[in-house]
Each structure stands twice: as structure tokens, then as C-alpha cells.
Scaffold this motif. Sequence first.
Motif, PDB file in Angstrom:
ATOM      1  N   MET A   1      44.025  42.932  37.142  1.00 14.55           N
ATOM      2  CA  MET A   1      44.098  42.683  38.562  1.00 14.55           C
ATOM      3  C   MET A   1      43.971  44.018  39.282  1.00 14.55           C
ATOM      4  N   ARG A   2      43.247  44.005  40.386  1.00 18.96           N
ATOM      5  CA  ARG A   2      42.998  45.274  41.041  1.00 18.96           C
ATOM      6  C   ARG A   2      42.992  45.127  42.549  1.00 18.96           C
ATOM      7  N   LYS A   3      43.223  46.213  43.204  1.00 13.92           N
ATOM      8  CA  LYS A   3      43.079  46.284  44.648  1.00 13.92           C
ATOM      9  C   LYS A   3      41.634  46.678  44.917  1.00 13.92           C
ATOM     10  N   THR A   4      41.087  46.271  46.045  1.00 13.83           N
ATOM     11  CA  THR A   4      39.660  46.462  46.255  1.00 13.83           C
ATOM     12  C   THR A   4      39.279  47.911  46.497  1.00 13.83           C
ATOM     13  N   LYS A   5      40.030  48.632  47.276  1.00 11.36           N
ATOM     14  CA  LYS A   5      39.732  50.032  47.570  1.00 11.36           C
ATOM     15  C   LYS A   5      41.030  50.809  47.631  1.00 11.36           C
ATOM     16  N   GLU A   6      41.005  52.049  47.209  1.00  9.24           N
ATOM     17  CA  GLU A   6      42.231  52.837  47.225  1.00  9.24           C
ATOM     18  C   GLU A   6      42.783  53.015  48.631  1.00  9.24           C
ATOM     19  N   SER A   7      41.922  53.048  49.640  1.00 11.47           N
ATOM     20  CA  SER A   7      42.390  53.274  51.004  1.00 11.47           C
ATOM     21  C   SER A   7      42.925  51.998  51.665  1.00 11.47           C
ATOM     22  N   TRP A   9      45.359  49.436  50.758  1.00  7.36           N
ATOM     23  CA  TRP A   9      46.404  48.973  49.852  1.00  7.36           C
ATOM     24  C   TRP A   9      46.914  47.588  50.174  1.00  7.36           C
ATOM     25  N   ASN A  10      46.531  47.042  51.317  1.00 11.92           N
ATOM     26  CA  ASN A  10      46.982  45.695  51.652  1.00 11.92           C
ATOM     27  C   ASN A  10      45.887  44.662  51.390  1.00 11.92           C
ATOM     28  N   ARG A  11      44.883  45.013  50.618  1.00  9.26           N
ATOM     29  CA  ARG A  11      43.741  44.142  50.341  1.00  9.26           C
ATOM     30  C   ARG A  11      43.631  43.934  48.830  1.00  9.26           C
ATOM     31  N   TYR A  12      43.639  42.665  48.400  1.00  6.87           N
ATOM     32  CA  TYR A  12      43.626  42.330  46.978  1.00  6.87           C
ATOM     33  C   TYR A  12      42.422  41.437  46.654  1.00  6.87           C
ATOM     34  N   ASP A  13      41.752  41.725  45.561  1.00  6.35           N
ATOM     35  CA  ASP A  13      40.537  41.020  45.168  1.00  6.35           C
ATOM     36  C   ASP A  13      40.850  39.952  44.121  1.00  6.35           C
ATOM     37  N   PHE A  14      40.429  38.724  44.375  1.00  8.79           N
ATOM     38  CA  PHE A  14      40.668  37.603  43.477  1.00  8.79           C
ATOM     39  C   PHE A  14      39.396  37.125  42.787  1.00  8.79           C
ATOM     40  N   ARG A  24      49.052  32.284  40.672  1.00  7.74           N
ATOM     41  CA  ARG A  24      50.192  33.069  40.173  1.00  7.74           C
ATOM     42  C   ARG A  24      50.142  34.499  40.699  1.00  7.74           C
ATOM     43  N   TYR A  25      48.950  35.083  40.704  1.00  5.43           N
ATOM     44  CA  TYR A  25      48.761  36.452  41.196  1.00  5.43           C
ATOM     45  C   TYR A  25      49.111  36.530  42.683  1.00  5.43           C
ATOM     46  N   ALA A  26      48.668  35.555  43.463  1.00  5.54           N
ATOM     47  CA  ALA A  26      48.970  35.534  44.893  1.00  5.54           C
ATOM     48  C   ALA A  26      50.474  35.474  45.133  1.00  5.54           C
ATOM     49  N   LEU A  27      51.164  34.606  44.401  1.00  5.66           N
ATOM     50  CA  LEU A  27      52.611  34.491  44.564  1.00  5.66           C
ATOM     51  C   LEU A  27      53.310  35.793  44.173  1.00  5.66           C
ATOM     52  N   GLU A  28      52.837  36.420  43.118  1.00  6.24           N
ATOM     53  CA  GLU A  28      53.399  37.699  42.682  1.00  6.24           C
ATOM     54  C   GLU A  28      53.186  38.789  43.741  1.00  6.24           C
ATOM     55  N   ILE A  29      51.996  38.854  44.292  1.00  6.84           N
ATOM     56  CA  ILE A  29      51.681  39.846  45.322  1.00  6.84           C
ATOM     57  C   ILE A  29      52.561  39.634  46.549  1.00  6.84           C
ATOM     58  N   VAL A  30      52.652  38.397  47.000  1.00  6.34           N
ATOM     59  CA  VAL A  30      53.421  38.093  48.207  1.00  6.34           C
ATOM     60  C   VAL A  30      54.895  38.418  47.997  1.00  6.34           C
ATOM     61  N   GLU A  31      55.437  38.088  46.839  1.00  4.90           N
ATOM     62  CA  GLU A  31      56.835  38.429  46.545  1.00  4.90           C
ATOM     63  C   GLU A  31      57.043  39.942  46.569  1.00  4.90           C
ATOM     64  N   THR A  32      56.147  40.685  45.938  1.00  9.68           N
ATOM     65  CA  THR A  32      56.250  42.146  45.900  1.00  9.68           C
ATOM     66  C   THR A  32      56.134  42.740  47.299  1.00  9.68           C
ATOM     67  N   GLU A  33      55.153  42.273  48.065  1.00 12.23           N
ATOM     68  CA  GLU A  33      54.967  42.779  49.422  1.00 12.23           C
ATOM     69  C   GLU A  33      56.181  42.455  50.296  1.00 12.23           C
ATOM     70  N   ILE A  42      48.684  41.104  54.727  1.00 11.54           N
ATOM     71  CA  ILE A  42      47.837  41.475  53.607  1.00 11.54           C
ATOM     72  C   ILE A  42      46.623  40.563  53.590  1.00 11.54           C
ATOM     73  N   LEU A  43      45.573  41.020  52.948  1.00  8.37           N
ATOM     74  CA  LEU A  43      44.345  40.252  52.818  1.00  8.37           C
ATOM     75  C   LEU A  43      44.120  39.913  51.356  1.00  8.37           C
ATOM     76  N   LEU A  44      43.902  38.637  51.081  1.00  7.45           N
ATOM     77  CA  LEU A  44      43.602  38.184  49.733  1.00  7.45           C
ATOM     78  C   LEU A  44      42.134  37.774  49.716  1.00  7.45           C
ATOM     79  N   VAL A  45      41.303  38.564  49.062  1.00  7.86           N
ATOM     80  CA  VAL A  45      39.857  38.321  49.035  1.00  7.86           C
ATOM     81  C   VAL A  45      39.582  37.320  47.922  1.00  7.86           C
ATOM     82  N   THR A  46      39.446  36.057  48.308  1.00  6.26           N
ATOM     83  CA  THR A  46      39.278  34.970  47.358  1.00  6.26           C
ATOM     84  C   THR A  46      37.827  34.581  47.153  1.00  6.26           C
ATOM     85  N   GLY A  47      36.982  34.939  48.078  1.00  9.34           N
ATOM     86  CA  GLY A  47      35.604  34.451  48.076  1.00  9.34           C
ATOM     87  C   GLY A  47      35.561  33.111  48.784  1.00  9.34           C
TER      88      GLY A  47
END
Length: 90
Positions: A1-7, A9-14, A24-33, A42-47
Motif C-alpha cells: 500500500m502506498r501514498k501517491t506522492k511524498e508531498s 500525505w493526505n492522498r492514498y492510492d487504491f 480494509r485499507y480504507a478503514l485502517e487509514i481512516v482510523e489512523t488519520e 483525506i483523499l482516497l484515489v479509488t478510480g
Amino acid sequence: MRKTKESEWNRYDFHYLTVNVAVRYALEIVETEKKEKKHKEILLVTGNGNHSVNDVAAIKNAVLRDLRWLGYCTAIDDSSNPGVVLVKFE
């Protein structure tokens, strides 16, 4: 799992995740955030489903469905990008 760009940090690629892993990844990210309180949104890039069966955005729809049950954030379609779920923390 990765973030889209280092700059961004609130953007996650699915991309390339299965629906179950993405949820599961979305729930984990939201809990952590939520715990870290670094971002108000935050932005979840799902396509938007271009590579899915019948062009249905399966990951996006599943993530939206499951995040809507949480009481401490709001998950909505990003009006500026149909392939993104915008999560706002209250």
C-alpha cells in the motif's frame, strides 16, 4: 500500500487493490488519520471503474458504503474528480 506522492500525505492510492482489501485499507487509514489528527480531510484515489466489470466503480462504491457507517467522518464523492472519495473528519 502506498501514498501517491511524498508531498501529498493526505492522498492514498487504491488502484490495483481488490474490493475487500481496499475496504480494509480504507478503514485502517481512516482510523489512523482520526487518531493522529494531522488532516481535516483525506483523499482516497479509488478510480472510477474504467477497468472494472461493466465500468462500475466497485472499489469506490464499497469504500463509500462502508465509511458512511462511521460517526466521526463523512465520505463523499469528490466533485472535482470522479475517481476520488473525499473523507472529512468532524
